[in-house]
Design an enzyme around this catalytic site. Structure first.
Site, mmCIF file in Angstrom:
data_model
loop_
_atom_site.group_PDB
_atom_site.id
_atom_site.type_symbol
_atom_site.label_atom_id
_atom_site.label_comp_id
_atom_site.label_asym_id
_atom_site.label_seq_id
_atom_site.Cartn_x
_atom_site.Cartn_y
_atom_site.Cartn_z
ATOM 1 N N ARG A 50 0.866 -1.162 0.000
ATOM 2 C CA ARG A 50 0.000 0.000 0.000
ATOM 3 C C ARG A 50 0.910 1.220 0.000
ATOM 4 O O ARG A 50 1.915 1.247 0.694
ATOM 5 C CB ARG A 50 -0.831 0.057 1.271
ATOM 6 C CG ARG A 50 -1.719 -1.140 1.432
ATOM 7 C CD ARG A 50 -2.442 -1.036 2.754
ATOM 8 N NE ARG A 50 -3.107 -2.299 3.019
ATOM 9 C CZ ARG A 50 -3.906 -2.503 4.049
ATOM 10 N NH1 ARG A 50 -4.116 -1.532 4.920
ATOM 11 N NH2 ARG A 50 -4.493 -3.665 4.208
ATOM 12 N N ASP A 52 0.423 5.360 0.868
ATOM 13 C CA ASP A 52 -0.570 6.303 1.411
ATOM 14 C C ASP A 52 -0.886 7.421 0.429
ATOM 15 O O ASP A 52 -0.184 7.610 -0.552
ATOM 16 C CB ASP A 52 -0.019 6.965 2.679
ATOM 17 C CG ASP A 52 0.042 6.004 3.839
ATOM 18 O OD1 ASP A 52 -0.710 5.015 3.832
ATOM 19 O OD2 ASP A 52 0.846 6.253 4.755
ATOM 20 N N TYR A 110 12.376 1.706 0.182
ATOM 21 C CA TYR A 110 11.713 3.010 0.191
ATOM 22 C C TYR A 110 12.770 4.107 0.249
ATOM 23 O O TYR A 110 13.791 3.962 0.942
ATOM 24 C CB TYR A 110 10.806 3.163 1.419
ATOM 25 C CG TYR A 110 9.477 2.463 1.289
ATOM 26 C CD1 TYR A 110 8.408 3.097 0.665
ATOM 27 C CD2 TYR A 110 9.290 1.185 1.791
ATOM 28 C CE1 TYR A 110 7.179 2.470 0.553
ATOM 29 C CE2 TYR A 110 8.058 0.540 1.678
ATOM 30 C CZ TYR A 110 7.010 1.195 1.055
ATOM 31 O OH TYR A 110 5.792 0.564 0.942
ATOM 32 N N ARG A 198 8.109 6.986 7.389
ATOM 33 C CA ARG A 198 7.887 8.413 7.675
ATOM 34 C C ARG A 198 8.152 8.727 9.148
ATOM 35 O O ARG A 198 8.651 9.807 9.478
ATOM 36 C CB ARG A 198 6.469 8.809 7.264
ATOM 37 C CG ARG A 198 6.293 8.775 5.738
ATOM 38 C CD ARG A 198 4.829 8.811 5.322
ATOM 39 N NE ARG A 198 4.155 9.983 5.833
ATOM 40 C CZ ARG A 198 2.822 10.157 5.765
ATOM 41 N NH1 ARG A 198 2.063 9.227 5.195
ATOM 42 N NH2 ARG A 198 2.281 11.249 6.234
#
Lengths: 245, 245
Positions: A50, A52, A110, A198
Protein backbone atom coordinates in the site's frame (compact mmCIF):
# COMPACT_ATOMS: atom_id res chain seq x y z
CA UNK A 1 -5.50 -17.84 -17.29
CA UNK A 2 -2.34 -15.74 -17.67
CA UNK A 3 -0.70 -14.09 -14.63
CA UNK A 4 0.59 -10.66 -15.63
CA UNK A 5 3.11 -8.68 -13.58
CA UNK A 6 3.30 -4.93 -14.11
CA UNK A 7 5.82 -2.42 -12.82
CA UNK A 8 4.05 0.90 -12.22
CA UNK A 9 5.50 4.36 -11.61
CA UNK A 10 3.13 6.99 -10.31
CA UNK A 11 2.90 10.48 -8.92
CA UNK A 12 0.71 9.99 -5.85
CA UNK A 13 -0.41 13.59 -5.43
CA UNK A 14 -3.81 13.26 -7.04
CA UNK A 15 -4.80 10.00 -5.35
CA UNK A 16 -5.95 8.81 -1.96
CA UNK A 17 -3.22 6.21 -1.86
CA UNK A 18 -2.88 2.87 -3.62
CA UNK A 19 -5.57 0.71 -2.06
CA UNK A 20 -9.23 0.82 -3.06
CA UNK A 21 -11.51 2.93 -0.87
CA UNK A 22 -15.23 3.42 -0.83
CA UNK A 23 -15.45 7.15 -1.56
CA UNK A 24 -12.12 8.35 -2.93
CA UNK A 25 -10.13 7.67 -6.10
CA UNK A 26 -7.10 5.45 -5.58
CA UNK A 27 -4.34 4.12 -7.84
CA UNK A 28 -5.75 0.59 -7.58
CA UNK A 29 -9.27 1.55 -8.63
CA UNK A 30 -8.11 3.69 -11.52
CA UNK A 31 -5.67 1.10 -12.86
CA UNK A 32 -8.24 -1.69 -12.57
CA UNK A 33 -10.90 0.35 -14.39
CA UNK A 34 -8.58 1.36 -17.20
CA UNK A 35 -6.90 -2.01 -17.70
CA UNK A 36 -10.35 -3.50 -18.16
CA UNK A 37 -10.46 -1.65 -21.49
CA UNK A 38 -7.35 -3.49 -22.71
CA UNK A 39 -8.23 -6.93 -21.38
CA UNK A 40 -11.96 -6.94 -22.01
CA UNK A 41 -13.09 -8.06 -18.56
CA UNK A 42 -13.13 -6.78 -14.96
CA UNK A 43 -9.93 -7.56 -13.10
CA UNK A 44 -8.38 -7.12 -9.67
CA UNK A 45 -4.76 -6.14 -9.17
CA UNK A 46 -2.64 -7.18 -6.18
CA UNK A 47 -0.14 -4.50 -5.19
CA UNK A 48 3.21 -5.26 -3.57
CA UNK A 49 2.56 -2.55 -0.98
CA UNK A 50 0.00 0.00 0.00
CA UNK A 51 1.20 3.53 -0.51
CA UNK A 52 -0.57 6.30 1.41
CA UNK A 53 -2.25 9.38 -0.02
CA UNK A 54 0.40 11.58 -1.62
CA UNK A 55 3.11 8.88 -1.56
CA UNK A 56 4.83 8.12 -4.88
CA UNK A 57 6.27 5.08 -6.62
CA UNK A 58 9.08 4.67 -9.09
CA UNK A 59 8.63 0.91 -8.83
CA UNK A 60 5.38 -0.51 -7.56
CA UNK A 61 4.67 -4.10 -8.62
CA UNK A 62 1.16 -5.45 -9.23
CA UNK A 63 -0.14 -8.68 -10.70
CA UNK A 64 -3.49 -9.83 -12.04
CA UNK A 65 -5.03 -12.74 -13.90
CA UNK A 66 -6.50 -12.39 -17.37
CA UNK A 67 -7.77 -14.32 -20.35
CA UNK A 68 -6.81 -11.40 -22.60
CA UNK A 69 -4.36 -12.22 -25.38
CA UNK A 70 -2.32 -9.03 -25.72
CA UNK A 71 1.41 -9.91 -25.59
CA UNK A 72 2.95 -8.72 -22.30
CA UNK A 73 5.58 -6.59 -24.03
CA UNK A 74 2.87 -4.55 -25.73
CA UNK A 75 1.06 -3.65 -22.49
CA UNK A 76 3.18 -0.58 -21.54
CA UNK A 77 2.36 1.27 -24.76
CA UNK A 78 -1.26 0.12 -24.78
CA UNK A 79 -1.61 1.37 -21.19
CA UNK A 80 -0.10 4.74 -22.14
CA UNK A 81 -3.16 5.43 -24.26
CA UNK A 82 -5.68 4.76 -21.50
CA UNK A 83 -4.00 5.81 -18.25
CA UNK A 84 -3.66 9.41 -17.07
CA UNK A 85 -0.10 10.68 -17.42
CA UNK A 86 0.61 10.52 -13.68
CA UNK A 87 0.49 6.70 -13.77
CA UNK A 88 2.83 4.82 -16.10
CA UNK A 89 3.26 1.11 -16.81
CA UNK A 90 7.05 0.84 -16.94
CA UNK A 91 7.27 -2.89 -17.72
CA UNK A 92 5.06 -5.95 -18.10
CA UNK A 93 5.90 -9.65 -18.02
CA UNK A 94 4.01 -12.93 -17.84
CA UNK A 95 4.66 -14.93 -14.67
CA UNK A 96 3.83 -18.42 -13.45
CA UNK A 97 0.50 -18.85 -11.63
CA UNK A 98 2.25 -18.83 -8.23
CA UNK A 99 3.54 -15.28 -8.53
CA UNK A 100 1.81 -12.78 -6.21
CA UNK A 101 3.02 -9.18 -6.09
CA UNK A 102 2.73 -8.91 -2.31
CA UNK A 103 3.15 -12.45 -1.03
CA UNK A 104 6.08 -13.30 -3.31
CA UNK A 105 7.99 -10.11 -2.47
CA UNK A 106 11.23 -10.80 -0.58
CA UNK A 107 12.10 -7.20 0.18
CA UNK A 108 11.34 -3.58 -0.69
CA UNK A 109 13.23 -0.32 -0.81
CA UNK A 110 11.71 3.01 0.19
CA UNK A 111 13.37 6.35 -0.43
CA UNK A 112 12.54 9.60 1.35
CA UNK A 113 13.53 12.94 -0.23
CA UNK A 114 14.09 16.06 1.85
CA UNK A 115 15.07 19.49 0.53
CA UNK A 116 17.22 21.25 3.13
CA UNK A 117 17.30 24.88 2.05
CA UNK A 118 16.22 28.03 3.84
CA UNK A 119 14.01 29.04 0.91
CA UNK A 120 11.71 26.40 -0.59
CA UNK A 121 12.03 25.14 -4.17
CA UNK A 122 8.58 25.46 -5.82
CA UNK A 123 9.28 22.48 -8.09
CA UNK A 124 9.80 20.17 -5.10
CA UNK A 125 6.70 21.12 -3.11
CA UNK A 126 4.86 17.89 -3.99
CA UNK A 127 7.96 15.71 -4.26
CA UNK A 128 10.00 16.28 -1.11
CA UNK A 129 9.81 17.58 2.46
CA UNK A 130 11.07 21.13 2.69
CA UNK A 131 13.02 21.42 5.94
CA UNK A 132 14.58 24.88 6.36
CA UNK A 133 16.86 24.33 9.38
CA UNK A 134 20.42 22.94 9.14
CA UNK A 135 20.75 19.15 9.33
CA UNK A 136 23.83 17.01 9.96
CA UNK A 137 23.67 14.27 7.33
CA UNK A 138 26.48 12.10 8.69
CA UNK A 139 24.92 12.12 12.17
CA UNK A 140 21.56 11.01 10.70
CA UNK A 141 23.33 8.28 8.73
CA UNK A 142 25.08 7.09 11.87
CA UNK A 143 21.82 7.01 13.86
CA UNK A 144 19.96 5.21 11.06
CA UNK A 145 22.31 2.20 11.41
CA UNK A 146 20.48 1.29 14.63
CA UNK A 147 17.50 0.00 12.64
CA UNK A 148 19.57 -2.53 10.65
CA UNK A 149 18.73 -6.04 11.80
CA UNK A 150 15.55 -7.62 13.14
CA UNK A 151 13.70 -5.41 15.60
CA UNK A 152 10.33 -4.71 17.15
CA UNK A 153 9.46 -1.38 15.47
CA UNK A 154 6.55 -0.47 17.76
CA UNK A 155 8.18 2.92 18.45
CA UNK A 156 7.87 3.83 14.77
CA UNK A 157 4.49 2.34 14.04
CA UNK A 158 1.38 4.41 13.39
CA UNK A 159 -1.05 4.32 16.26
CA UNK A 160 -4.28 2.58 15.30
CA UNK A 161 -2.77 0.30 12.66
CA UNK A 162 -4.04 -3.21 12.01
CA UNK A 163 -2.92 -5.79 14.60
CA UNK A 164 0.09 -7.34 12.84
CA UNK A 165 3.47 -8.30 14.26
CA UNK A 166 5.64 -5.21 14.83
CA UNK A 167 8.83 -7.18 14.09
CA UNK A 168 10.58 -6.36 10.81
CA UNK A 169 14.03 -6.93 9.35
CA UNK A 170 15.96 -4.06 7.82
CA UNK A 171 18.96 -5.00 5.67
CA UNK A 172 20.28 -1.50 5.02
CA UNK A 173 19.55 2.09 6.00
CA UNK A 174 21.29 5.17 4.75
CA UNK A 175 21.12 8.93 4.71
CA UNK A 176 23.11 10.75 2.06
CA UNK A 177 23.25 14.20 0.55
CA UNK A 178 23.45 14.07 -3.22
CA UNK A 179 24.12 17.78 -3.47
CA UNK A 180 24.10 20.69 -1.06
CA UNK A 181 20.35 20.82 -0.70
CA UNK A 182 18.85 17.37 -1.36
CA UNK A 183 18.99 14.75 1.39
CA UNK A 184 17.84 11.21 0.65
CA UNK A 185 17.07 8.49 3.18
CA UNK A 186 16.80 4.90 1.98
CA UNK A 187 15.56 1.81 3.80
CA UNK A 188 15.81 -1.73 2.43
CA UNK A 189 13.76 -4.22 4.40
CA UNK A 190 11.67 -7.36 4.25
CA UNK A 191 8.60 -5.37 5.20
CA UNK A 192 7.47 -2.13 6.74
CA UNK A 193 4.79 -1.16 9.23
CA UNK A 194 2.20 1.51 8.49
CA UNK A 195 3.94 4.95 8.54
CA UNK A 196 7.21 3.29 9.64
CA UNK A 197 9.51 5.01 7.14
CA UNK A 198 7.89 8.41 7.67
CA UNK A 199 8.17 8.01 11.46
CA UNK A 200 11.83 6.97 11.19
CA UNK A 201 12.59 10.03 9.04
CA UNK A 202 10.68 12.38 11.35
CA UNK A 203 12.79 11.12 14.26
CA UNK A 204 16.11 11.07 12.37
CA UNK A 205 15.58 14.74 11.57
CA UNK A 206 15.73 15.42 15.32
CA UNK A 207 19.14 13.75 15.29
CA UNK A 208 20.14 15.92 12.29
CA UNK A 209 19.20 18.99 14.33
CA UNK A 210 21.27 17.67 17.31
CA UNK A 211 18.15 17.60 19.46
CA UNK A 212 18.65 13.83 19.81
CA UNK A 213 21.86 11.78 19.77
CA UNK A 214 22.33 8.58 17.72
CA UNK A 215 22.35 6.73 21.07
CA UNK A 216 19.08 8.45 22.00
CA UNK A 217 17.59 7.37 18.66
CA UNK A 218 18.64 3.75 19.35
CA UNK A 219 17.07 4.00 22.81
CA UNK A 220 13.75 5.12 21.29
CA UNK A 221 13.79 2.06 19.01
CA UNK A 222 14.46 -0.19 22.02
CA UNK A 223 11.82 1.58 24.15
CA UNK A 224 8.95 0.50 21.86
CA UNK A 225 7.00 3.67 22.76
CA UNK A 226 5.54 5.59 19.79
CA UNK A 227 5.18 8.72 21.91
CA UNK A 228 8.95 8.90 22.42
CA UNK A 229 9.63 9.11 18.69
CA UNK A 230 9.35 12.17 16.46
CA UNK A 231 6.72 13.39 14.05
CA UNK A 232 5.49 11.53 10.97
CA UNK A 233 7.36 13.08 8.03
CA UNK A 234 5.00 14.36 5.32
CA UNK A 235 3.77 11.94 2.66
CA UNK A 236 5.03 13.77 -0.42
CA UNK A 237 8.69 12.91 0.27
CA UNK A 238 8.17 9.14 0.24
CA UNK A 239 8.79 6.85 -2.76
CA UNK A 240 8.53 3.10 -3.20
CA UNK A 241 11.62 2.55 -5.39
CA UNK A 242 12.18 -1.21 -5.62
CA UNK A 243 10.56 -4.56 -4.86
CA UNK A 244 12.73 -7.69 -4.96
CA UNK A 245 11.46 -11.23 -5.56
CA UNK B 1 10.02 55.59 -2.54
CA UNK B 2 12.10 52.41 -2.39
CA UNK B 3 12.73 50.33 -5.53
CA UNK B 4 12.64 46.64 -4.60
CA UNK B 5 14.03 43.87 -6.81
CA UNK B 6 12.80 40.33 -6.26
CA UNK B 7 14.02 37.08 -7.74
CA UNK B 8 11.07 34.72 -8.15
CA UNK B 9 10.99 30.98 -8.82
CA UNK B 10 7.70 29.50 -9.89
CA UNK B 11 6.02 26.41 -11.23
CA UNK B 12 3.95 27.78 -14.11
CA UNK B 13 1.49 24.89 -14.38
CA UNK B 14 -1.38 26.50 -12.51
CA UNK B 15 -1.15 29.92 -14.16
CA UNK B 16 -2.02 31.53 -17.46
CA UNK B 17 1.49 32.89 -17.83
CA UNK B 18 3.25 35.77 -16.14
CA UNK B 19 1.50 38.83 -17.50
CA UNK B 20 -1.82 40.15 -16.19
CA UNK B 21 -4.91 39.12 -18.17
CA UNK B 22 -8.53 40.11 -17.90
CA UNK B 23 -10.10 36.75 -17.11
CA UNK B 24 -7.42 34.33 -15.99
CA UNK B 25 -5.09 34.11 -13.01
CA UNK B 26 -1.48 34.98 -13.79
CA UNK B 27 1.75 35.11 -11.80
CA UNK B 28 1.81 38.91 -11.99
CA UNK B 29 -1.71 39.38 -10.64
CA UNK B 30 -1.25 36.90 -7.83
CA UNK B 31 2.12 38.30 -6.71
CA UNK B 32 0.80 41.89 -6.83
CA UNK B 33 -2.28 41.00 -4.78
CA UNK B 34 -0.32 39.10 -2.15
CA UNK B 35 2.58 41.56 -1.83
CA UNK B 36 0.02 44.25 -1.11
CA UNK B 37 -0.52 42.53 2.23
CA UNK B 38 3.13 42.98 3.17
CA UNK B 39 3.57 46.52 1.89
CA UNK B 40 0.19 47.95 2.82
CA UNK B 41 -0.68 49.51 -0.54
CA UNK B 42 -1.50 48.42 -4.11
CA UNK B 43 1.60 47.93 -6.24
CA UNK B 44 2.57 46.99 -9.78
CA UNK B 45 5.48 44.69 -10.55
CA UNK B 46 7.60 44.88 -13.72
CA UNK B 47 8.76 41.47 -14.87
CA UNK B 48 12.01 40.88 -16.77
CA UNK B 49 10.16 38.70 -19.27
CA UNK B 50 6.75 37.35 -19.97
CA UNK B 51 6.49 33.64 -19.55
CA UNK B 52 3.65 31.79 -21.28
CA UNK B 53 1.02 29.60 -19.68
CA UNK B 54 2.71 26.50 -18.28
CA UNK B 55 6.24 27.95 -18.59
CA UNK B 56 8.38 27.91 -15.44
CA UNK B 57 11.02 30.11 -13.85
CA UNK B 58 13.96 29.35 -11.62
CA UNK B 59 14.99 32.99 -11.88
CA UNK B 60 12.44 35.61 -12.90
CA UNK B 61 13.27 39.15 -11.83
CA UNK B 62 10.65 41.75 -10.97
CA UNK B 63 10.81 45.21 -9.43
CA UNK B 64 8.30 47.55 -7.85
CA UNK B 65 8.19 50.78 -5.88
CA UNK B 66 6.97 50.94 -2.30
CA UNK B 67 6.80 53.16 0.76
CA UNK B 68 6.72 50.06 2.94
CA UNK B 69 9.50 49.79 5.50
CA UNK B 70 10.17 46.05 5.71
CA UNK B 71 13.92 45.42 5.27
CA UNK B 72 14.61 43.80 1.89
CA UNK B 73 16.33 40.78 3.40
CA UNK B 74 13.18 39.93 5.35
CA UNK B 75 10.91 39.87 2.28
CA UNK B 76 11.59 36.23 1.20
CA UNK B 77 10.38 34.77 4.50
CA UNK B 78 7.50 37.25 4.80
CA UNK B 79 6.41 36.31 1.27
CA UNK B 80 6.55 32.60 2.15
CA UNK B 81 3.63 33.12 4.50
CA UNK B 82 1.37 34.77 1.94
CA UNK B 83 2.25 33.22 -1.42
CA UNK B 84 1.06 29.78 -2.57
CA UNK B 85 3.87 27.24 -2.49
CA UNK B 86 4.27 27.17 -6.28
CA UNK B 87 5.66 30.73 -6.23
CA UNK B 88 8.73 31.51 -4.13
CA UNK B 89 10.62 34.75 -3.50
CA UNK B 90 14.21 33.52 -3.69
CA UNK B 91 15.93 36.84 -2.98
CA UNK B 92 15.11 40.53 -2.45
CA UNK B 93 17.32 43.60 -2.64
CA UNK B 94 16.85 47.35 -2.71
CA UNK B 95 17.98 49.00 -5.94
CA UNK B 96 18.49 52.56 -7.14
CA UNK B 97 15.48 54.30 -8.69
CA UNK B 98 16.79 53.67 -12.22
CA UNK B 99 16.61 49.88 -11.98
CA UNK B 100 13.86 48.31 -14.12
CA UNK B 101 13.57 44.52 -14.28
CA UNK B 102 12.89 44.45 -18.02
CA UNK B 103 14.57 47.57 -19.38
CA UNK B 104 17.77 47.18 -17.35
CA UNK B 105 18.21 43.51 -18.31
CA UNK B 106 21.29 42.92 -20.46
CA UNK B 107 20.64 39.27 -21.24
CA UNK B 108 18.58 36.23 -20.28
CA UNK B 109 19.06 32.48 -20.28
CA UNK B 110 16.30 30.02 -21.10
CA UNK B 111 16.56 26.28 -20.56
CA UNK B 112 14.39 23.66 -22.24
CA UNK B 113 14.12 20.16 -20.72
CA UNK B 114 13.26 17.10 -22.78
CA UNK B 115 12.92 13.54 -21.49
CA UNK B 116 13.99 11.14 -24.22
CA UNK B 117 12.75 7.73 -23.12
CA UNK B 118 10.38 5.31 -24.77
CA UNK B 119 8.20 5.16 -21.64
CA UNK B 120 7.24 8.45 -20.00
CA UNK B 121 8.31 9.44 -16.47
CA UNK B 122 5.17 10.44 -14.54
CA UNK B 123 7.15 12.89 -12.38
CA UNK B 124 8.27 14.86 -15.45
CA UNK B 125 4.90 15.23 -17.17
CA UNK B 126 4.54 18.91 -16.18
CA UNK B 127 8.26 19.70 -16.18
CA UNK B 128 9.66 18.45 -19.49
CA UNK B 129 8.68 17.40 -23.02
CA UNK B 130 8.43 13.63 -23.29
CA UNK B 131 9.84 12.68 -26.69
CA UNK B 132 9.89 8.89 -27.18
CA UNK B 133 11.96 8.58 -30.41
CA UNK B 134 15.79 8.45 -30.46
CA UNK B 135 17.55 11.83 -30.73
CA UNK B 136 21.18 12.60 -31.65
CA UNK B 137 22.29 15.13 -29.02
CA UNK B 138 25.61 16.07 -30.66
CA UNK B 139 23.90 16.73 -33.99
CA UNK B 140 21.37 19.01 -32.26
CA UNK B 141 24.21 20.81 -30.47
CA UNK B 142 26.04 21.29 -33.77
CA UNK B 143 22.92 22.67 -35.48
CA UNK B 144 22.14 25.01 -32.57
CA UNK B 145 25.43 26.85 -33.12
CA UNK B 146 23.87 28.47 -36.22
CA UNK B 147 21.79 30.77 -33.99
CA UNK B 148 24.83 32.25 -32.21
CA UNK B 149 25.34 35.85 -33.35
CA UNK B 150 22.92 38.57 -34.44
CA UNK B 151 20.17 37.28 -36.71
CA UNK B 152 16.69 38.00 -37.97
CA UNK B 153 14.73 35.24 -36.18
CA UNK B 154 11.52 35.58 -38.22
CA UNK B 155 11.64 31.85 -39.00
CA UNK B 156 11.29 31.04 -35.29
CA UNK B 157 8.83 33.74 -34.32
CA UNK B 158 5.23 33.02 -33.39
CA UNK B 159 2.77 34.13 -36.03
CA UNK B 160 0.57 36.95 -34.82
CA UNK B 161 3.08 38.39 -32.35
CA UNK B 162 3.33 42.12 -31.64
CA UNK B 163 5.17 44.11 -34.36
CA UNK B 164 8.65 44.31 -32.87
CA UNK B 165 12.03 43.93 -34.58
CA UNK B 166 12.77 40.25 -35.28
CA UNK B 167 16.52 40.79 -34.83
CA UNK B 168 18.06 39.30 -31.72
CA UNK B 169 21.58 38.45 -30.54
CA UNK B 170 22.36 35.02 -29.12
CA UNK B 171 25.64 34.68 -27.25
CA UNK B 172 25.53 30.92 -26.66
CA UNK B 173 23.39 27.93 -27.54
CA UNK B 174 23.88 24.39 -26.39
CA UNK B 175 22.25 20.99 -26.30
CA UNK B 176 23.57 18.49 -23.79
CA UNK B 177 22.50 15.24 -22.25
CA UNK B 178 23.00 15.20 -18.52
CA UNK B 179 22.20 11.51 -18.27
CA UNK B 180 20.86 8.88 -20.61
CA UNK B 181 17.35 10.25 -20.66
CA UNK B 182 17.35 13.99 -19.94
CA UNK B 183 18.29 16.39 -22.74
CA UNK B 184 18.68 20.09 -21.95
CA UNK B 185 18.82 22.95 -24.44
CA UNK B 186 20.09 26.33 -23.26
CA UNK B 187 20.01 29.70 -25.03
CA UNK B 188 21.72 32.83 -23.72
CA UNK B 189 20.67 35.96 -25.55
CA UNK B 190 19.99 39.67 -25.28
CA UNK B 191 16.32 39.06 -25.94
CA UNK B 192 13.90 36.52 -27.33
CA UNK B 193 10.85 36.74 -29.59
CA UNK B 194 7.50 35.28 -28.60
CA UNK B 195 7.75 31.43 -28.74
CA UNK B 196 11.29 31.69 -30.13
CA UNK B 197 12.95 29.16 -27.81
CA UNK B 198 10.09 26.68 -28.16
CA UNK B 199 10.20 27.02 -31.97
CA UNK B 200 13.99 26.54 -32.00
CA UNK B 201 13.65 23.39 -29.89
CA UNK B 202 10.79 22.04 -32.02
CA UNK B 203 13.01 22.40 -35.10
CA UNK B 204 16.22 21.13 -33.49
CA UNK B 205 14.36 17.95 -32.59
CA UNK B 206 13.92 17.34 -36.33
CA UNK B 207 17.72 17.53 -36.59
CA UNK B 208 18.02 15.10 -33.69
CA UNK B 209 15.80 12.67 -35.59
CA UNK B 210 17.97 13.14 -38.73
CA UNK B 211 14.97 14.46 -40.63
CA UNK B 212 16.86 17.75 -41.07
CA UNK B 213 20.63 18.38 -41.32
CA UNK B 214 22.45 21.10 -39.35
CA UNK B 215 22.93 22.86 -42.72
CA UNK B 216 19.19 22.58 -43.35
CA UNK B 217 18.51 24.08 -39.93
CA UNK B 218 20.83 27.02 -40.74
CA UNK B 219 19.02 27.47 -44.06
CA UNK B 220 15.65 27.70 -42.26
CA UNK B 221 17.07 30.46 -40.03
CA UNK B 222 18.32 32.34 -43.14
CA UNK B 223 15.04 31.76 -45.00
CA UNK B 224 13.00 33.82 -42.48
CA UNK B 225 9.91 31.68 -43.18
CA UNK B 226 8.05 30.44 -40.09
CA UNK B 227 6.34 27.73 -42.14
CA UNK B 228 9.70 26.12 -42.95
CA UNK B 229 10.53 25.59 -39.28
CA UNK B 230 9.26 22.83 -37.00
CA UNK B 231 6.56 22.68 -34.36
CA UNK B 232 6.41 24.80 -31.22
CA UNK B 233 7.75 22.59 -28.43
CA UNK B 234 5.30 22.27 -25.52
CA UNK B 235 5.34 24.94 -22.81
CA UNK B 236 6.01 22.71 -19.82
CA UNK B 237 9.66 22.08 -20.81
CA UNK B 238 10.64 25.77 -20.79
CA UNK B 239 12.34 27.57 -17.88
CA UNK B 240 13.62 31.11 -17.46
CA UNK B 241 16.83 30.39 -15.55
CA UNK B 242 18.82 33.63 -15.40
CA UNK B 243 18.59 37.37 -16.07
CA UNK B 244 21.81 39.37 -16.18
CA UNK B 245 22.05 43.14 -15.51
Amino acid sequence: MRNIKLVLAYDGNAYHGFQRQANAMTIQQLVEERLQKIFGHPLTINGSARTDAGVHAYYQVVNFFTQGTIPAERIPLAAKGILPDDIVVVAATEETAEFHARCSAKSKIYRYRLVNTRIANPFERNYAWHFPLPLDVSLMHEAAQAVVGTHDFSAFRATGGAPVSPVRTIMAAQCRSTDNSLIEFEFWGTGFLYHMVRNLVGTLVQVGQRRLTPAGFAAILKGLDRHAAGMTAPAQGLYLVDVKY
